[in-house]
Design an enzyme around this catalytic site. Structure first.
Site, PDB file in Angstrom:
ATOM      1  N   ARG A   1       0.826  -1.213   0.000  1.00  0.00           N
ATOM      2  CA  ARG A   1       0.000   0.000   0.000  1.00  0.00           C
ATOM      3  C   ARG A   1       0.857   1.258   0.000  1.00  0.00           C
ATOM      4  O   ARG A   1       0.495   2.269  -0.600  1.00  0.00           O
ATOM      5  CB  ARG A   1      -0.947   0.000   1.195  1.00  0.00           C
TER       6      ARG A   1
ATOM      7  N   ARG B   1       1.775  -8.085   2.174  1.00  0.00           N
ATOM      8  CA  ARG B   1       1.900  -6.815   2.903  1.00  0.00           C
ATOM      9  C   ARG B   1       3.078  -6.004   2.390  1.00  0.00           C
ATOM     10  O   ARG B   1       3.001  -4.771   2.313  1.00  0.00           O
ATOM     11  CB  ARG B   1       2.044  -7.091   4.408  1.00  0.00           C
TER      12      ARG B   1
ATOM     13  N   ASN C   1      -5.032  -0.080   8.781  1.00  0.00           N
ATOM     14  CA  ASN C   1      -4.579  -0.025  10.170  1.00  0.00           C
ATOM     15  C   ASN C   1      -3.901  -1.351  10.494  1.00  0.00           C
ATOM     16  O   ASN C   1      -4.540  -2.324  10.878  1.00  0.00           O
ATOM     17  CB  ASN C   1      -5.776   0.227  11.089  1.00  0.00           C
ATOM     18  N   ASP C   2      -2.577  -1.394  10.328  1.00  0.00           N
ATOM     19  CA  ASP C   2      -1.826  -2.635  10.530  1.00  0.00           C
ATOM     20  C   ASP C   2      -2.077  -3.254  11.895  1.00  0.00           C
ATOM     21  O   ASP C   2      -1.986  -4.473  12.055  1.00  0.00           O
ATOM     22  CB  ASP C   2      -0.321  -2.361  10.390  1.00  0.00           C
ATOM     23  N   SER C   3      -2.343  -2.424  12.876  1.00  0.00           N
ATOM     24  CA  SER C   3      -2.446  -2.920  14.243  1.00  0.00           C
ATOM     25  C   SER C   3      -3.833  -3.445  14.591  1.00  0.00           C
ATOM     26  O   SER C   3      -4.051  -3.917  15.706  1.00  0.00           O
ATOM     27  CB  SER C   3      -2.024  -1.816  15.224  1.00  0.00           C
TER      28      SER C   3
END
EC number: 2.4.1.389
Length: 768
Positions: free
Chosen positions: A342, A378, A455-457
């Protein structure tokens, strides 16, 4: 505002006049073979090889970490008094008579003076060689003859691979006496390639050298008082099986007013002969200044085609100069974790406006990490095979933006391999992506989250295979519309366009039916079917991204769009920008993700996460809220009036990834700057959404959205070979839209006009 420096008049440089900053203020210099950070003391780290913004490499990047611990300094020693100091103040920290550090686009220049001696050091890298090029100047400003010694010091690291045995077992130094070159070697078998040697050389003959760190510092010495500098003599040590340095001592006798200039090289090599070749090449007469002139010309070309003039000089300086350099760094070096799918696409979206060739290259590179079925990894460098739901939705808007900038429609037919098998055209990659996501739906007909979304988290919501991301679903709606637009306007396939729009309608209906929480949109459903980002939750009851993207994509319409923005204003505003979520989590919840375990007010747990804040600026502009858009821009802007760099610690010329949130004791401070998707979105926010220049396939739309107190602003915009001089007048104190549009002195109806394509300059005048 920062009390330790200021921009030059045109904004291309930032000059530090004080040393006491909250943290070292970084600049970056790089080319395809080296990436170095240089702080306002001259210290910093450097690395050779595949560019990534992390210096400490995990397994899989194949990079050599050249310089260790920021240890890269010059020491100036007075032979008569024995006093010594650094032109950049640190690490000796002697109070200087004069100090400045100038960070420019791709170079840094230190200047210091003490006791009648002035010393300067400029550093840059050229376009091709893995070498830092330092130019050192000494001037005797005193009325008597002086003997001065200069010690150039760098500590070699030569790491960056998985080690299975003791590093020091394989390292040693050579001194090539015929060329006066120090070469530090690492011959460990685990090295992924041969370029794990470092070297130090200079354009004048040294009077001594050190290659062992212990020999240079002394048994109990440190960088603030190295033993060799204290003594005023080097021992000509040859390091073996120990920490290595490259120290060259030069001795000069200067008459009053006399000046001497020489060059120092610190770089990477794959052996002694390469070190010799690079040294001889770079130290050839005139070569260094020619290379520096080429660097300046390259940066001028990068910055001159898009230039804004707003009532605020800092906005102009950052938009015209520094944010372009920052986006370029992000596009070419990635992030601290490597290169994200991204991230690279968003960087390409931004640079397509001023470096379209690089944008095309980045799109190609990124699409190679898409699987044939449409899903995406990712990131890479190293390969991160986690499947985040948002990867596919970034392809269409990025490619579409590139095409609108360039008219390079043939790019759609270019073949790009998939990660697992086969290849497809760029257009097929786009279609595969949106079709994959449109079919990858859960119980609520929303996109499955898998390992997370933007939002990776939020990495706990979908690992069981059932959790759904409301935000990714909204972003998919946007991507489907972008793809449908291409299908209709460029591919000329009306049937395909209808198919894609039907998919978009289904997603929109599902989001509005199952993602609406009453006053705002949810963030997600987790694997247990529980709502994330709901008013029913005590913590994390509202998330930012779903609201902003619902507005900017057009998914939320009418009253509902207004409710989204009102919720953001009322529940997520802070002095440092909109919060990712609120209230922050205080207890870990594995079914949501790691962000719930973060201390409140860091990373995604209730912070002004600036990348997400930029989405809010765009949403405000789409909604016609010029005042609110610029208010958010001003809060995110580094060294703002409300949060100066003296407090935040952010470089005044670079956007940060996040400010610590109000719930954190460090509220308003930053952890780092430079490597963040914030930069690309802030560039587009000003040049496209605020000043209102919207490229199309064969036309341009003008729709400014600015704060009402801007009476006038303007922009030079080179676009497809034409130059457009846009002037916006706002005597009526409007926030959005236009009353009159005049092109080359002729008023036209509406806000759209055809691209000229004649290579000439055209005036575009707007009355709001």
């Amino acid at each position: 505002m920062a009390g330790f420096g200021n921009f030059t008049e045109n904004g291309s440089e930032f000059v530090f006049t004080g040393t006491q900053t909250p943290r070292p203020m970084l600049n970056y210099i790089w080319n395809p073979r080296i990436l170095s950070g240089v702080n306002h003391f001259g210290g910093g780290d450097g690395a050779y090889g595949a560019r990534s913004a992390a210096y400490i490499d995990p397994e899989g990047r194949g990079r050599s970490s050249l310089f260790r611990g920021g240890n890269r300094y010059f020491y100036i020693r007075d032979a008569e008094t024995g006093e010594f100091w650094n032109p950049g103040w640190y690490p000796v920290k002697r109070t200087l008579d004069r100090y400045s550090c100038t960070h420019g686009l791709g170079y840094t220049r230190l200047e210091g003076a003490y006791g009648g001696i002035a010393a300067g050091a400029r550093v840059f890298v050229n376009a091709e060689d893995p070498v830092e090029i330092w130019t050192v100047t000494l001037t005797n400003e005193s009325p008597r003859e002086r003997e001065i010694k200069v010690y150039s010091f760098v500590e070699f690291s030569l790491e960056g691979y998985a080690r299975y045995s003791e590093y020091n077992s394989y390292v040693y130094c050579d001194y090539l006496a015929e060329d006066d070159i120090i070469v530090a070697h690492n011959h460990a078998q685990e090295r992924p390639h041969e370029w794990f040697d470092g070297f130090a050389a200079a354009s004048v003959k040294p009077t001594g050298y050190e290659t062992g760190k212990r020999a240079f510092l002394g048994n109990y010495g440190d960088t603030d008082s190295p033993g060799s500098v204290v003594r005023g003599a080097c021992s000509n040590s040859l390091a073996a099986c120990e920490d290595m340095v490259g120290v060259l001592e030069h001795t000069f006798t200067l008459k009053p007013g006399e000046e001497v200039t020489y060059h120092t090289l610190w770089g990477a090599a794959d052996g002694n002969e390469t070190a010799r070749e690079l040294t001889r090449k770079l130290l050839a007469p005139g070569r260094i200044e020619d290379d520096f002139a080429r660097l300046l010309a390259e940066k001028t070309a990068m910055t001159e085609d898009i230039a804004v003039q707003t009532p605020l000089a800092k906005v102009n300086h950052i938009t015209n100069m520094w944010v372009k350099q920052q986006v370029l760094l992000c596009a070419e070096a990635g992030r601290a974790t490597g290169k994200g799918f991204r991230d690279q696409l968003q960087d390409a979206w931004a640079v397509s406006a001023f470096l379209p060739g690089l944008a095309k290259e980045k799109i190609r590179e990124t699409l190679k990490y898409q699987y044939k079925d449409g899903k995406c990894v990712r990131g890479w460098l190293p390969l991160d095979p986690h499947i985040y739901s948002d990867g596919p939705v970034w392809i269409a808007p990025t490619v579409n933006a590139y095409l609108k900038e360039t008219g390079d429609y043939a790019f759609l037919q270019e073949q790009v391999p998939y990660l697992d098998e086969g290849a497809g055209t760029v257009w097929e990659h786009m279609l595969t992506a949106v079709r994959y996501s449109s079919g990858d739906l859960g119980e609520h007909s929303l996109v499955l989250a898998h390992d997370g979304d933007w939002n990776d988290s939020l990495n706990g919501i979908g690992t069981g295979g059932k959790g759904e991301s409301v935000w990714t679903s909204i972003a998919l709606y946007h991507a489907l519309n972008e793809t449908a637009e291409l299908a209709r306007e460029v591919i000329r396939d009306e049937g395909l366009a209808r198919e894609l729009l039907e998919l978009a309608v289904r997603i929109k209906e599902a989001v509005n039916a199952n993602g609406w929480d009453g006053d705002w949109y949810l963030a997600a459903y987790n694997d247990h079917g529980e709502k994330v980002g709901s008013h029913t939750e005590q913590e994390g009851s509202i998330y930012l991204n779903s609201q902003t993207w619902a507005v900017m994509s057009g998914l939320a319409e009418g009253e509902r769009a207004g409710q989204c923005l009102q919720a953001v204003d009322n529940k997520l505003d802070s002095p440092y920008g909109p919060l990712t979520l609120s209230p922050p989590y205080t207890e870990y919840n594995a079914s949501i993700g790691r962000l719930t375990g973060f201390v409140p007010g860091i990373w995604e747990n209730g912070t002004p996460y600036c990348h997400g804040g930029t989405f809010k600026i765009v949403a405000d502009c789409v909604a016609g809220r010029g005042n609110e858009a610029f208010d958010t821009y001003s809060k995110i802007l580094p060294d703002s009036a409300a949060n100066p760099s003296d407090h935040s610690g952010c470089e005044p010329y670079a956007f940060t990834n996040m400010y610590f949130g109000p719930a954190n004791p460090r509220a308003g401070e930053t952890a780092f700057a430079w490597v963040t998707g914030t930069a690309g979105w802030m560039f587009r926010a000003v040049t496209q959404y605020m000043l209102g220049f919207y490229p199309g396939y064969d036309s341009i739309r003008i729709r400014p959205c600015i704060p009402e107190d801007w009476e006038e602003c303007s922009m030079k915009r080179v676009y497809r070979g034409d130059t457009y001089l846009l002037t916006i007048r706002n005597k009526n104190r409007e926030q959005c839209g236009l009353k009159r549009l005049t092109i080359d002195g002729k008023e036209i109806a509406g806000d759209v006009f055809p691209i000229f394509g004649d290579g000439l300059t055209h005036t575009v005048e707007v009355d709001m």
